[in-house]
Motif scaffolding. Structure first.
Motif, PDB file in Angstrom:
ATOM      1  N   SER A  69     -14.573   9.081  -5.263  1.00  8.21           N
ATOM      2  CA  SER A  69     -15.879   9.738  -5.178  1.00  8.21           C
ATOM      3  C   SER A  69     -15.860  11.202  -5.586  1.00  8.21           C
ATOM      4  N   SER A  72     -16.011  15.418  -1.930  1.00  8.18           N
ATOM      5  CA  SER A  72     -16.964  14.793  -1.013  1.00  8.18           C
ATOM      6  C   SER A  72     -16.952  15.464   0.352  1.00  8.18           C
ATOM      7  N   TYR A 106     -19.906  20.177  -4.034  1.00  7.57           N
ATOM      8  CA  TYR A 106     -19.551  18.809  -3.631  1.00  7.57           C
ATOM      9  C   TYR A 106     -20.526  17.833  -4.257  1.00  7.57           C
ATOM     10  N   ALA A 108     -20.533  14.195  -3.479  1.00  8.25           N
ATOM     11  CA  ALA A 108     -20.755  12.939  -2.761  1.00  8.25           C
ATOM     12  C   ALA A 108     -20.769  13.194  -1.256  1.00  8.25           C
ATOM     13  N   GLU A 110     -20.235  10.860   2.257  1.00 12.03           N
ATOM     14  CA  GLU A 110     -19.869   9.559   2.818  1.00 12.03           C
ATOM     15  C   GLU A 110     -19.657   9.722   4.307  1.00 12.03           C
TER      16      GLU A 110
END
Length: 140
Positions: A69, A72, A106, A108, A110
């Protein structure tokens, strides 16, 4: 008027009562204080929602780079006081978080949520999150 901000390391104990409620008292206050004192010295920041200077919402932010990703951030221990829920404040808080972490470079977001927390599942689906897998834990 609500204020969204990142706490200074020295202010971290402000969120302990909120995280204590999130964990339904399963983790002692003293343990939470010790863990947060350690966390603020890692790749961690703590975002809060303040109502007239009183913390009524919290989300930890863990920063890393992952192979799948990229750069993140992981919101963690997300909690808003019950009296403030259902009024769009969570959506506003996450919009603020998205903007804040985007400005830091940044790409992403999650997170994990407890399997029994159905209200959070609905919220995150509505925010555009997709389930990628399971989170496993083994205490050593």
């Amino acid at each position: 008027m609500f204020q969204f901000k990142i706490l200074e390391k020295s202010e971290i104990d402000l969120v302990v009562p909120l995280v204590y409620k999130l964990n339904q008292g399963r983790i002692l206050v003293e343990v939470l204080k010790a863990r947060f004192a350690d966390m603020v010295n890692q790749n961690y920041e703590c975002a809060v929602i303040l109502d007239d200077g009183v913390a009524i919402g919290v989300s930890g932010l863990w920063y890393c780079t992952r192979h799948y990703s990229g750069r993140s951030v992981e919101p963690d221990h997300v909690y808003i006081e019950e009296a403030y829920r259902g009024k769009g404040l969570g959506k506003q808080f996450f919009e603020w978080i998205y903007n804040y972490v985007s400005e830091k470079g940044y790409e992403a977001v999650e997170l994990n949520t407890y399997v029994s927390n159905y209200a959070s599942h609905k919220f995150y689906y509505n925010e555009g999150f997709k389930i990628l897998g399971y989170h496993f834990l083994k205490k050593l």
